[in-house]
Structure formats: C-alpha cells, structure tokens
Scaffold this active site. Sequence first.
Site, PDB file in Angstrom:
ATOM      1  N   ARG A   1       0.847  -1.194   0.000  1.00 47.89           N
ATOM      2  CA  ARG A   1       0.000   0.000   0.000  1.00 47.89           C
ATOM      3  C   ARG A   1       0.883   1.245   0.000  1.00 47.89           C
ATOM      4  O   ARG A   1       1.882   1.307   0.712  1.00 47.89           O
ATOM      5  CB  ARG A   1      -0.926   0.015   1.220  1.00 47.89           C
ATOM      6  CG  ARG A   1      -1.926  -1.141   1.199  1.00 47.89           C
ATOM      7  CD  ARG A   1      -2.880  -1.114   2.354  1.00 47.89           C
ATOM      8  NE  ARG A   1      -3.706  -2.326   2.352  1.00 47.89           N
ATOM      9  CZ  ARG A   1      -4.556  -2.675   3.302  1.00 47.89           C
ATOM     10  NH1 ARG A   1      -4.700  -1.877   4.355  1.00 47.89           N
ATOM     11  NH2 ARG A   1      -5.258  -3.787   3.234  1.00 47.89           N
TER      12      ARG A   1
ATOM     13  N   ARG B   1       2.388   1.149  10.150  1.00 53.58           N
ATOM     14  CA  ARG B   1       1.900   1.595   8.837  1.00 53.58           C
ATOM     15  C   ARG B   1       3.038   1.456   7.829  1.00 53.58           C
ATOM     16  O   ARG B   1       3.881   2.332   7.701  1.00 53.58           O
ATOM     17  CB  ARG B   1       1.412   3.041   8.929  1.00 53.58           C
ATOM     18  CG  ARG B   1       0.490   3.450   7.789  1.00 53.58           C
ATOM     19  CD  ARG B   1      -0.040   4.860   8.022  1.00 53.58           C
ATOM     20  NE  ARG B   1      -0.911   4.924   9.182  1.00 53.58           N
ATOM     21  CZ  ARG B   1      -2.215   4.644   9.161  1.00 53.58           C
ATOM     22  NH1 ARG B   1      -2.796   4.278   8.026  1.00 53.58           N
ATOM     23  NH2 ARG B   1      -2.940   4.730  10.254  1.00 53.58           N
TER      24      ARG B   1
ATOM     25  N   GLU C   1      -6.217  -1.040  15.448  1.00 51.35           N
ATOM     26  CA  GLU C   1      -6.853  -2.021  14.563  1.00 51.35           C
ATOM     27  C   GLU C   1      -5.863  -3.115  14.173  1.00 51.35           C
ATOM     28  O   GLU C   1      -4.727  -2.850  13.789  1.00 51.35           O
ATOM     29  CB  GLU C   1      -7.360  -1.333  13.290  1.00 51.35           C
ATOM     30  CG  GLU C   1      -7.980  -2.297  12.283  1.00 51.35           C
ATOM     31  CD  GLU C   1      -8.067  -1.707  10.889  1.00 51.35           C
ATOM     32  OE1 GLU C   1      -8.056  -2.493   9.922  1.00 51.35           O
ATOM     33  OE2 GLU C   1      -8.123  -0.463  10.766  1.00 51.35           O
TER      34      GLU C   1
ATOM     35  N   SER D   1      -9.992  -6.327  10.154  1.00 49.13           N
ATOM     36  CA  SER D   1     -11.217  -5.696   9.678  1.00 49.13           C
ATOM     37  C   SER D   1     -11.983  -6.744   8.889  1.00 49.13           C
ATOM     38  O   SER D   1     -11.448  -7.330   7.941  1.00 49.13           O
ATOM     39  CB  SER D   1     -10.888  -4.491   8.786  1.00 49.13           C
ATOM     40  OG  SER D   1     -12.042  -3.755   8.473  1.00 49.13           O
TER      41      SER D   1
ATOM     42  N   ARG E   1       1.126  -6.324  12.495  1.00 46.31           N
ATOM     43  CA  ARG E   1       0.470  -5.706  13.646  1.00 46.31           C
ATOM     44  C   ARG E   1       0.302  -6.710  14.782  1.00 46.31           C
ATOM     45  O   ARG E   1       0.327  -6.326  15.964  1.00 46.31           O
ATOM     46  CB  ARG E   1      -0.865  -5.103  13.231  1.00 46.31           C
ATOM     47  CG  ARG E   1      -0.698  -3.884  12.340  1.00 46.31           C
ATOM     48  CD  ARG E   1      -1.956  -3.057  12.222  1.00 46.31           C
ATOM     49  NE  ARG E   1      -1.674  -1.804  11.508  1.00 46.31           N
ATOM     50  CZ  ARG E   1      -2.445  -0.730  11.559  1.00 46.31           C
ATOM     51  NH1 ARG E   1      -3.558  -0.737  12.277  1.00 46.31           N
ATOM     52  NH2 ARG E   1      -2.122   0.364  10.888  1.00 46.31           N
TER      53      ARG E   1
END
Length: 427
Positions: free
Chosen positions: A265, A280, A352, A355, A394
């Site tokens: 990403r 991130r 988070e 999801s 994560r």
Amino acid sequence: MHDIRALRADPDGFDADLARRGLEPVSASILALDEERRAAQTTAQEKQTRRNALAKEIGAIKRQKGDSTDLEAEARTLREEMEQLDAKAQALDTEVKNRLAVLPNRLDAVVPPGPDETANVVVHERGARRNFSFTPKQHFELGEAMTQGGLPQMDFATASKLSGARFVFLRGGIARLERALGQFMLDLHVTEHGYSETQVPVLVTEQAMYGTDKLPKFADQSFCTTDGRWLVPTAEVPLTASVMGEILDQAQLPVRMTALSLCFRSEAGSAGRDVRGMLRQHQFEKVEMVSVTTPEESEAEHERMTACAERVLDLLEIPFRRMQLCAGDTGFGAARTFDLEAWLPGQQAWREISSCSSTRDFQARRMNTRYRPQGGGSPVFVHTLNGSGLAVGRTLIAVMENWQNEDGSVTVPPVLRPYMGGLEKLS
C-alpha cells in the site's frame, strides 16, 4: 457497483443512504444521463425501423426498374444519424457506469450513524489487560534493542537505506516470530475453521482490482507496475476475483478461502501518521479470509468470519475489542464492518488488527459473479465477505508489547512455541 434500476426505483432512498456517509445526492444527475441515453437508444431504434421499411421499398422499386435515388439518400442519412446516436448512447452509458463506479456501497440498516471513528461502537471486549510492574515499551524500542550479530533485530535504518521510509528489515528471533505468526494463523483457519488454503499472485490485472472495488477509488493508494499490473493491497483481491465472471452452483457455496501473502500500500494521505515502527508499512504480510455465499447466509457468515479472527487473538492471549464501525468510518466497498482492535500497552492505545466486512453483492456485480439456485430460476449475484485473520506485522507488534518483560525480553506465547522450535523467550 450499483444497479441503475435501484436508482430508478427509489432515487430518494439511494441518496438517503449516501447521506449517511456524508455524501451529496447524485440520483438526479445520474438518472438524467440515463434518461438521455435511453432516449438516444429509442430514437436510434425508431430510425432503424424506418430504415428497414426503406430497404423494402427500395427493393420493390428496383425490382420494377424504378428510381429509388431519394429513398437511398434518406437511408444513408438515417444510417449516419443512427451511428451518431449509437455513439452518443455508448458515451452516456460509459459516463453512467463511471459515475456509479466511484459511489460507495449502501450501508446495512444496523450501521450506527457518525462522521468518523469517534462514533464507532464497542460490541464487546475480551482478555484481561496485563498490569505491568514497569513502564512497558513500544515494539520498536524492544525490537531495536534486541540484536543479532551486533545488528538490531528490528532494523528501520537498513530498510530505509534499501527502500526508503515505511519499510522494516527483521532479523533473528523477531523474523522467526513473524514467520511463526503467519504459519500459526494459516494453520488455524485451515484446520479449525475450514478455510481452503491458497497461494495467490501478488500482481493482478486492472479487472481484478476493479472487480474487488479497489479501482478507480483507491488507485492512489496502490502500486502499479510499468506493464499495467497492480501489486495487491490485500489477498482479498486475488481470492475474491478468483470467481470473477463465474456462475457457481448453489451446492458449491459457501466458498471459504484463506491465504498468507505480501501486501502493498502506498499509504497516500498518511504523511506524519505512525511514522515510527511497523504500524503503517508499504509492504507487510497478512492472512486473509474470503467467503463467497448466498444473500440469505451472508449475515451469519460475517459473524462466523469475525469470530475466526477473534480466535487468533484469544489463543495468543492478547486483549482486544470488537468495534461496529459507524457510517462515516465504514469502508468504500463494505455494507457493514467489524474491526478488531488489540490493546498495545507500549502505546497505551487500542489499534486495529483486523477488519471483517460484508460487501453484499457490491463486488459480485462488478465481477459479474453469480450462482444457480438449487430450486431453479435465473442466476443470482453472490455475496462476498473478506476479513483479516490477522495482519501479521500488527500482530507481531501486539505480541511483543503484551508479552514483554522488564529486562527487554519477550516471552513467546505458548501457542507459538511449536512454531519456534520450543523457544520460550526472545532476548
């Protein structure tokens, strides 16, 4: 993708759903284009009818050796006008599809109102937060202090030298721990949860990205190669697109697939956010779950998928909470989303880690993926769901921060020790 018939049937309802996401009404402008397109098609059909009649008249006149010059001129004019009308209708059809392609999915009625993440609702919280007798460190403080051959096991400086910002170079025990996490998750979802293990390409076509609602909306958040292929932002793309264009038998459903893959990403718009550490990254690993099912079973499948992701955190003994995302925080392609947030004691914050979303038939319409009902009848669009089970990097962060010790070592969670050759501690 939205069905234009849904706008025609209830334009006010469609705009009301968009308003829940904070968007302006669009039905009137899109329906005006659609009406213009249909008018052009109708006029073209009328001219075709007249041209067919002229062809018969011209044929009859020629058989009688008469003069059909005027009628032939009219036929040529009609053909030119039809070509113009067809081109206009096609251009309008493309414009309507382009307008619909950038509109988000309609939200489930149970999604709570709210403009952003501050309005998300806690569904439940599980796992006891540990009481530390010392001030817990953040993952990058722990990882940079651990060494392998005199070099940090979590090395951001070397990664930056090689690739720039938002990359990490892992060594030794931490690298092995990340590998163990991915294998553990994959094994769990296959053996306990019944997902089919897959190995997917991380380069996909534009059609695959479009079909899974990543294009055109998220083009600036993805990486494109020089030959027009896209690096996957998540294995959701190849897993879901694997049924693109198919008509499945209902007996095949649900299709449940999982994959451990690299994800990429660009993190556009995240300048200044989470610049330290692994939260991130441009490149990371994630275990993805995807389900393809019937509309009647999609709600239960959503709950099942989310519970599968929660099982990972239960076994790793990481405190977490399930969040019902509000209207303003629900993703573009989702009708409803549950986020799982892990407690990070080093940050003293919930972050988070998974999801899980139901897209209903939003992706299926873009991919043209349907199933044949067992009782007969026309093919029906499937429902697709996707969920992180979990984001590996994560989860590594959560394990390191929750299982850290005062001396800077990290205890390996018992469930991971078979994947670590019995190792009980990283130091």
